[in-house]
Each structure stands twice: as structure tokens, then as C-alpha cells.
Design an enzyme around this catalytic site. Structure first.
Site, PDB file in Angstrom:
ATOM      1  N   GLU A 270      -7.064  17.832   5.587  1.00 52.13           N
ATOM      2  CA  GLU A 270      -6.016  17.126   5.699  1.00 52.13           C
ATOM      3  C   GLU A 270      -4.625  17.822   5.030  1.00 52.13           C
ATOM      4  O   GLU A 270      -5.010  18.387   4.079  1.00 52.13           O
ATOM      5  CB  GLU A 270      -6.043  15.475   5.179  1.00 52.13           C
ATOM      6  CG  GLU A 270      -7.413  14.981   5.699  1.00 52.13           C
ATOM      7  CD  GLU A 270      -7.622  13.586   5.354  1.00 52.13           C
ATOM      8  OE1 GLU A 270      -7.525  12.665   6.255  1.00 52.13           O
ATOM      9  OE2 GLU A 270      -7.864  13.301   4.357  1.00 52.13           O
TER      10      GLU A 270
ATOM     11  N   TRP B 269       0.968  -1.247   0.024  1.00 55.79           N
ATOM     12  CA  TRP B 269      -0.159   0.006   0.152  1.00 55.79           C
ATOM     13  C   TRP B 269       0.814   1.344  -0.163  1.00 55.79           C
ATOM     14  O   TRP B 269       1.738   1.427   0.952  1.00 55.79           O
ATOM     15  CB  TRP B 269      -0.946   0.026   1.247  1.00 55.79           C
ATOM     16  CG  TRP B 269      -1.636   1.362   1.526  1.00 55.79           C
ATOM     17  CD1 TRP B 269      -1.199   2.357   2.137  1.00 55.79           C
ATOM     18  CD2 TRP B 269      -3.130   1.676   0.843  1.00 55.79           C
ATOM     19  NE1 TRP B 269      -2.224   3.386   2.157  1.00 55.79           N
ATOM     20  CE2 TRP B 269      -3.203   2.948   1.282  1.00 55.79           C
ATOM     21  CE3 TRP B 269      -3.898   1.084   0.109  1.00 55.79           C
ATOM     22  CZ2 TRP B 269      -4.466   3.634   0.994  1.00 55.79           C
ATOM     23  CZ3 TRP B 269      -4.925   1.668  -0.386  1.00 55.79           C
ATOM     24  CH2 TRP B 269      -5.179   3.072   0.167  1.00 55.79           C
TER      25      TRP B 269
ATOM     26  N   ASN C  50       0.061   5.666   0.295  1.00 58.24           N
ATOM     27  CA  ASN C  50      -0.839   6.829   0.102  1.00 58.24           C
ATOM     28  C   ASN C  50       0.154   7.961  -0.045  1.00 58.24           C
ATOM     29  O   ASN C  50       1.062   8.033  -0.850  1.00 58.24           O
ATOM     30  CB  ASN C  50      -1.999   6.717   0.779  1.00 58.24           C
ATOM     31  CG  ASN C  50      -1.929   6.824   2.433  1.00 58.24           C
ATOM     32  OD1 ASN C  50      -1.227   6.073   2.923  1.00 58.24           O
ATOM     33  ND2 ASN C  50      -2.522   7.709   3.078  1.00 58.24           N
ATOM     34  N   ASP C  51      -0.190   8.920   0.811  1.00 64.48           N
ATOM     35  CA  ASP C  51       0.280  10.552   0.591  1.00 64.48           C
ATOM     36  C   ASP C  51       1.761  10.428   0.494  1.00 64.48           C
ATOM     37  O   ASP C  51       2.602   9.715   1.105  1.00 64.48           O
ATOM     38  CB  ASP C  51       0.228  11.306   1.950  1.00 64.48           C
ATOM     39  CG  ASP C  51      -1.374  11.072   2.367  1.00 64.48           C
ATOM     40  OD1 ASP C  51      -2.186  10.600   1.754  1.00 64.48           O
ATOM     41  OD2 ASP C  51      -1.485  11.767   3.445  1.00 64.48           O
TER      42      ASP C  51
ATOM     43  N   ARG D  63      -3.931  16.401  12.464  1.00 66.19           N
ATOM     44  CA  ARG D  63      -2.853  15.730  11.936  1.00 66.19           C
ATOM     45  C   ARG D  63      -2.274  16.516  10.645  1.00 66.19           C
ATOM     46  O   ARG D  63      -2.781  17.370  10.302  1.00 66.19           O
ATOM     47  CB  ARG D  63      -3.185  14.230  11.545  1.00 66.19           C
ATOM     48  CG  ARG D  63      -4.191  14.336  10.541  1.00 66.19           C
ATOM     49  CD  ARG D  63      -4.739  12.839  10.190  1.00 66.19           C
ATOM     50  NE  ARG D  63      -5.851  12.981   9.261  1.00 66.19           N
ATOM     51  CZ  ARG D  63      -6.954  13.066   9.608  1.00 66.19           C
ATOM     52  NH1 ARG D  63      -7.370  12.897  10.769  1.00 66.19           N
ATOM     53  NH2 ARG D  63      -8.191  12.899   8.563  1.00 66.19           N
ATOM     54  N   ASP D  64      -1.056  15.896  10.163  1.00 64.46           N
ATOM     55  CA  ASP D  64      -0.321  16.235   8.984  1.00 64.46           C
ATOM     56  C   ASP D  64       0.246  17.632   9.074  1.00 64.46           C
ATOM     57  O   ASP D  64      -0.344  18.746   9.948  1.00 64.46           O
ATOM     58  CB  ASP D  64      -1.108  16.521   8.030  1.00 64.46           C
ATOM     59  CG  ASP D  64      -1.919  15.078   7.754  1.00 64.46           C
ATOM     60  OD1 ASP D  64      -1.467  14.203   8.365  1.00 64.46           O
ATOM     61  OD2 ASP D  64      -3.124  14.981   7.126  1.00 64.46           O
TER      62      ASP D  64
ATOM     63  N   GLN E  45       3.442   7.304   2.754  1.00 67.72           N
ATOM     64  CA  GLN E  45       2.798   6.427   3.492  1.00 67.72           C
ATOM     65  C   GLN E  45       2.711   5.164   3.199  1.00 67.72           C
ATOM     66  O   GLN E  45       2.130   4.795   1.788  1.00 67.72           O
ATOM     67  CB  GLN E  45       1.302   6.851   3.589  1.00 67.72           C
ATOM     68  CG  GLN E  45       1.235   8.276   4.395  1.00 67.72           C
ATOM     69  CD  GLN E  45       1.289   8.277   5.904  1.00 67.72           C
ATOM     70  OE1 GLN E  45       0.230   8.210   6.605  1.00 67.72           O
ATOM     71  NE2 GLN E  45       2.451   8.497   6.436  1.00 67.72           N
TER      72      GLN E  45
END
Ligand code: FRU
Length: 713
Positions: free
Chosen positions: A444, A258, A260-261, A388-389, A277
């Protein structure tokens, strides 16, 4: 075919339960000799067995004397023996000295649908499953069974081999099968509901028997259990194992599993680093780590080992979520969000080497304990506070930071902090709150960029990436204009500062269902590097970074100019799924012009880009794939002004179509053609004439050199 073991020691830990008796009876009926052996007799007998099998459903009575037997188990493994732990026996891997992080989901599972293991595509060559050609193996169809699995943590030493299938549903986050390489021996934990004492449909019982036989053969053979890859070569092998027609060739993907970002983008010692991620346990979002890759030129990548992993006892025990990289006076530093139960906690790490492979977490993490007390931060099902972030920059002699959040009854927001040392932070108020759009509840991955005359703030609102151009006055962002950064499958972008340019990468999520992602074994790609700037008219410009041209390997068409008459379709003399097309389209008196890509000769499979007089560009995926598991919709974006020729740069990359219109607007689509001959390109005009000018087509090469160049390992 792996041979079955000759002699298996069937471990027992006290009086034999009905479940253990049934399992032993089954083993007696196979070609393998079964010999019951008590744990306390193991020390003298361990050498006699090719494999040991401990099958236990009930919890152990505390205090467990098990650790006393760990040395005997270790000796058995050290002599090349295998060990299979089924049902709840798998929960004892820590007491047996095999693992430091035991399964976190242990108890009785009530089975109402055929349930079993969902094997990982990456490990489908594992000897335990070599007699199957399906990844979904249902081994139990009724009853309450004591089981064990990893759910929100991962084993520290073992490799997850399978998740769970329940009825027709994949349950990837429940991970009951783990292999441990105990060189030269090996251990398999199968906490799935492998019960021999309960009635089961014939086919289900047969699958159970074959799986257990496969596991016993696997632990007894000499093949080491797969581990997590440690270097570029092992990562490349993983990438090769999942090579497929739909895997992008030059858009960045994780070697497997997997993604993601994009995170922590930084140029360090002349090399570009992208972190992302990453879930090493499979192609689904859980137990998030930071994957890592580096590049000399932004387009050809070298896989690096995982950079950040959750610390079992730390504030990031359930995941290392998105964050950024900062050059703290020569020390590469990361700020990221730790996940701990229902809490999201800002954490810091510093690089321990110049290759940015080893990171040390700050001993006093988290660096921010909680959201500001006087701010009404949204609580949701999973999070005590959506918080977050990180994006950090230097201004007014201090470090500045924004964190994404949602404010109750107001909407998504970016909260601003400042600091002297990146470790102690002072809350300074919201930079911007999205109070105007009621569906924008959480922001986000906020990012603030200085584009010279203007600042650009973008946020990901769980749907789109919204950008604002404007300025900061008195600590608040004053919005001048806003827009959407990309109108397709694009999310959570982050930018890299490189001299005076900002190079942005976004996450291109899959547009196919979770089962299809599981079967592929990988999920998620990154966009091409895009340079963001502001034009003389004050509007945003987005262009592929100049380095993207280096991917061109062959020019297939050179500056062709022609007119399309009404209703005419012109097939180009080019074919491929890894192409760049550069052209200008003018609607003379046509209502619309069309560019078809990934097109089969009969046009049954095709993806159509349509540009019409209404100034809209549409990507029509309704006939893009024969696979029912993928998106079949249309995606749209306005490309004003419509009375100019439209300049298009289109990047085709197997399951990616990335379109830049007029150097301003982007639309990226995930597309999964199924037919080998869906490689054609055609153009057509609708209801009138259209012109095509300066059409060039290139074939593009690979973003992952097959083996790392010498000296780059
Ligand atoms: C955006 C996001 C971030 C979070 C990360 C978790 O896609 O949800 O807000 O930090 O992904 O993987």
C-alpha cells in the site's frame, strides 16, 4: 433537562399495524398528548403539533405516494416543528424531501443479543440522550425487526449521531441514528430496533422508552441538530469538545473522529497543506473522506473543512482513499483511489481555489478503469483487485506514477504508469515486486523519493513500512539496501517536497481496542515532520524537521552530564507528558541503560526504553498503562553500531512516544498512562556503569493555537 413535547402527532399511513398500535399505547401512557394524524390530513394539521412521529416497521408498498406529503412535512419543519422517524420510516427520508442519500441498509434484522445504539462521544451532549450517562443503549433483545441504517454511504445533509451496539460488541459501521437540521425544525431518524410490540427484558424496555422520549423531546426543542463543521472555528470547537489527557498536544490529530494515512502533502502559496484519510461519522475506518489542515510552519495547524467527500453517484461513492498532490503547471491536482463496491478506481480532482478548500472532480473519473489486463493482480475478500494509492513525479518529459498492488504468487508490487496530461495513463510495467518475502502480499501507499545520489522507495506492507535505497534502471528499481522506516506504531507515510528537502509524515495508529477508540471519540495521529536524507555512508538518515524546535516553550534541563553507577536509578527533576528529551547514552561496562518515561512515583506505571549491548533498543509497554484495553507488549529495533554512544531524541506527547536514535532509526509507540502522576522521568544503569551526556529537556507547546490568529480564519 429538555421538556417533553406537549402534543405529538402520531403519523399513520394506512391501517395501524400491531407495532404502531403498541407504540401509540406507550405514548398515551406518557405526559405527552398523542394525536393520531394521517399523512393526507397533515397539510391542514401540521401547526398543531410540537413534533410528529412516524413509526413504521413494514416497507411501503410501491409506488410510494409519500413525496406528495413532502410539502406538508416541510411546512411543519419550517414552522419550527420536529419530526421523529423510527424503524423503517427512516428509509424514506429522500421521499420526504429531507435527504438526498437514503440509508443503504434497510430490512429485517434478527436480534438475538441486546442490541441498540452506540452513541458518539462527540454528540454525547445531544438532548436525546441527556438522561443517560452511557454511550451504549440496548433497546431490543429478541425478534426479527424491520430497521434502517447507513452502512457504506453517509447522508449528504444529516449528521450521524450513533452507530450500533450488539451484545458486548460495538458495530461502528452500522449507523442507524441521524439528525437533520431543518432550520428552524429538526428531524431525527432512528432506524435501530425500537420495537414496542415485542417482549423485552424490563431494563431493555426502559432504555427504549427513555430513548424515544428523549428523541421526541429533542426534535421538539429549539436546539438545532449538530451539523458538519464548516470553518476553522467550528472545527476548533469540535477539537475542544474531545480534549482529553491522552490527546496529543502537538502531534497532528483530526479535530474528532477517525484519521489514517496522510495524503496530498503539498506546499502551496507558501502554506503547507496536509490532507488525511478521515471518517466524519466517528472514530472508525469507513466512509472515507479527505480531511484537511494547513500550517505556516509544519508544527502549528489550522483545521480546514473536509476537502473531498465521496460522490453518491461517482466512482468514489464508498470512499476517497489515499493519494497524492501534484503541481500541474500551476494547478494543484490530486490523484486518489475511489472505492466503488469491490472496485478500486484511480480518480483525479483539481483545486478550485488557492486555499485548496474546494476541489472539482474530473468529469471522466476514473482516470484508470482497471488494473492492466495482462498482470495477475490479487483478488481478496473485499476487493476484485488490490489496486490503490498513488505517487506521481515528473521524469523523462512525462508524468510517472506508481500504484500499490499485490501480484498472485509473487507478492506486493508497485506498478508504474506514465502520462502526458495526468488523465490518460499508459502501463509501463512493475517498478518493483517483493517476491522475496512470502508474507508481503500487498503493498500500500508506495512512494518514490529522489534523495540526490539515491532513490528511496517505501511501501507499507500491511505491517511495516519497508524502504529500499537504490536506483531506477530500465524502468526497474534496483535495490541496494533496505530497512524499516519506523519499528513501532507508524504506517502509510507520505512526503512533502519543500525545496530540496523531503518532509515525511506517517500515520500513528492507536494501540488500544476499538471500544476504547469509540469512547475517546477520536482515533489516529500523525508523526512529527521528519526529514529523510542519505548520509555519506549511503545509509538513510531521519531527523525531526528543524521547525519542531519552535514547539519548545521552556528548557527544564540544560546539558546535564553524569555517570550512573551499577543499579543506580536517577530521577530527573522534570515532570510532564509533553516533553522533548535530547541525550547521549554510553554503556561503559553496563549491560544496559534504561530511560523511563510516563513514570508514576512508585514506578507501577512506566514506559521503559532500554538500550543494551546487543545493540537493540526496546520500548517496554508491559507496565505502561493500567488500562486493559491497550497494548502491553515490547517493541524492538536494532540500532547498530552498539559501540558508539547512542544519541537519542525522544518526544513525549500524552499518548505518543516518538524516538529517533542516532539520527537514523525511529521507533514510535502509542502509550496510554492512566494515572495523573505518571509524569516522571528516570534513568538507570544495569549491571555496570553507564554515562549520560548532554541531557537537555524541554517542555513543548500546543500544535493547535486555541483560536486561529487574526487574519487566518
Ligand atoms: C493504508 C490504506 C491505503 C488506503 C487507505 C484507506 O493505510 O489502507 O492503502 O488507500 O488506507 O483508508
Amino acid at each position: 433537562m429538555t421538556d417533553p413535547p406537549e402534543v405529538v402527532g402520531f403519523l399513520h399511513d394506512g391501517p395501524r399495524s400491531a407495532e404502531q398500535a403498541a407504540a401509540l399505547e406507550w405514548l398515551d401512557g406518557t405526559s405527552t398528548a398523542a394525536e393520531p394524524v394521517r399523512f393526507d390530513a397533515l397539510a391542514d394539521a401540521a401547526d398543531r403539533f410540537d413534533a410528529l412521529w412516524w413509526h413504521r416497521e413494514a416497507p411501503l408498498e410501491a409506488p410510494s405516494p409519500l413525496s406528495a406529503h413532502a410539502p406538508a412535512v416541510e411546512r411543519h419543519l419550517a414552522s419550527g416543528g420536529g419530526l421523529l422517524l423510527t424503524l423503517r420510516a427512516m428509509a424514506n427520508v429522500d421521499a420526504l424531501g429531507i435527504e438526498t442519500v437514503p440509508p443503504d441498509a434497510v430490512g429485517a434484522e434478527t436480534i438475538t443479543d441486546p442490541t441498540g445504539v452506540l452513541w458518539r462521544r462527540l454528540h454525547d451532549g445531544h438532548p436525546a440522550v441527556e438522561s443517560f450517562d452511557d454511550l451504549r443503549l440496548r433497546v431490543c433483545d429478541r425478534g426479527a425487526v424491520g430497521t434502517a441504517a447507513y452502512e457504506s454511504v453517509l447522508p449528504a445533509r444529516g449528521e450521524v449521531l450513533a452507530s450500533t451496539v450488539r451484545g458486548d460488541h460495538d458495530v461502528p459501521h452500522r449507523m442507524p441514528v441521524v439528525g437533520w437540521d431543518a432550520d428552524p425544525g429538526s428531524v431525527l431518524g432512528v432506524g435501530a430496533p425500537l420495537s414496542f410490540d415485542r417482549p423485552a427484558a424490563e431494563a431493555v424496555a426502559a432504555t427504549r422508552d427513555r430513548l424515544v422520549a428523549g428523541c421526541l423531546a429533542a426534535v421538539a426543542d429549539d436546539v438545532p441538530e449538530p451539523g458538519r463543521p464548516r470553518d476553522a472555528e467550528e472545527m476548533a470547537a469540535m477539537r475542544r469538545a474531545l480534549d482529553a489527557d491522552d490527546r496529543p498536544a502537538y502531534h497532528f490529530t483530526a479535530p474528532a473522529n477517525w484519521l489514517n494515512d496522510p495524503n496530498g502533502l503539498v506546499r502551496w502559496n507558501g502554506r503547507f497543506h496536509v490532507f488525511y484519510q478521515y471518517n466524519p461519522a466517528g472514530p472508525f475506518h469507513d466512509t472515507i473522506h479527505w480531511g484537511h489542515a494547513s500550517s505556516e510552519d509544519l508544527v502549528r495547524w489550522r483545521d480546514e473543512p473536509v476537502a473531498l467527500s465521496p460522490s453518491p453517484d461517482g466512482p468514489d461513492r464508498n470512499g476517497c482513499w489515499s493519494g497524492c498532490a501534484i503541481d500541474d503547471d500551476g494547478t494543484p491536482t490530486l490523484l486518489y483511489t475511489g472505492g466503488d463496491g469491490r472496485r478500486q478506481l484511480p480518480c483525479l480532482a483539481t483545486a478550485a481555489d488557492d486555499a485548496l478548500r474546494r476541489w472539482e472532480k474530473h468529469p471522466d473519473n476514473p482516470v484508470i478503469e482497471a488494473p492492466p489486463p495482462d498482470v495477475d493482480v490479487l483478488e481478496t475478500e473485499h476487493w476484485e483487485a488490490e489496486f490503490r494509492d498513488h505517487c506521481v513525479w515528473r521524469e523523462a518529459g512525462r508524468w510517472q506514477q506508481i500504484i500499490g498492488t499485490g501480484l498472485v504468487d509473487r507478492g506486493g508490487a508497485a506498478l508504474r504508469y506514465s502520462s502526458e496530461d495526468l488523465r490518460e495513463w499508459r502501463y509501463e510495467g512493475p517498478l518493483l515486486v517483493g517476491e522475496w518475502a512470502s508474507d508481503d502480499t500487498v503493498w500500500e501507499c508506495p512512494e518514490l523519493l529522489d534523495l540526490g545520489d539515491r532513490r528511496l522507495l517505501h511501501v507499507s506492507n500491511c505491517e511495516d513500512v519497508v524502504y529500499f535505497l537504490g536506483d531506477i534502471r530500465d524502468g526497474r528499481f534496483v535495490v541496494d539496501r533496505r530497512g524499516i522506516l519506523d519499528h513501532g506504531d507508524f504506517y502509510a507515510p507520505q512526503s512533502l517536497a519543500d525545496g530540496d528537502r523531503h518532509v515525511t509524515f506517517g500515520w500513528l495508529p492507536e494501540a488500544r481496542d476499538l471500544d476504547a477508540q469509540w469512547d475517546a471519540g477520536w482515533s489516529g495521529a500523525l508523526s512529527l515532520p521528519r526529514v529523510l536524507s542519505v548520509g555519506p555512508d549511503g545509509d538513510l538518515r531521519q531527523r525531526p524537521a528543524a521547525e519542531v524546535r519552535q514547539l519548545r516553550t521552556e528548557r527544564l534541563l540544560d546539558d546535564a552530564t553524569f555517570e550512573l553507577s551499577a543499579g543506580e536509578r536517577r530521577r530527573l527533576d522534570v515532570a510532564g507528558r509533553t516533553l522533548e528529551l535530547d541525550l547521549e547514552v554510553g554503556l561503559r561496562d553496563a549491560a544496559a541503560a534504561e530511560l523511563s518515561v510516563f513514570e508514576s512515583p512508585d514506578r507501577a506505571e512506566r514506559t521503559v526504553l532500554q538500550y543494551g549491548r546487543d545493540g537493540e533498543l526496546v520500548v517496554d509497554r508491559t507496565a505502561a498503562s493500567d488500562d486493559p484495553r491497550v497494548a502491553a507488549d515490547t517493541q524492538r529495533m536494532a540500532v547498530p553500531p552498539y559501540d558508539e554512544p547512542l544519541s537519542l531524541r525522544c518526544f513525549l506527547d500524552r499518548s505518543v512516544l516518538e524516538v529517533y536514535a542516532n539520527g537514523r532509526h525511529c521507533l514510535t509507540s502509542r502509550i496510554y498512562p492512566t494515572r495523573d502522576d505518571s509524569v516522571g522521568v528516570s534513568l538507570a544503569a544495569d549491571d555496570g556503569r553507564a554515562t549520560v551526556r548532554d541531557l537537555s529537556v524541554w517542555r513543548l507547546g500546543d500544535g493547535y493555537p486555541r483560536s486561529p490568529p487574526d487574519g487566518e480564519r
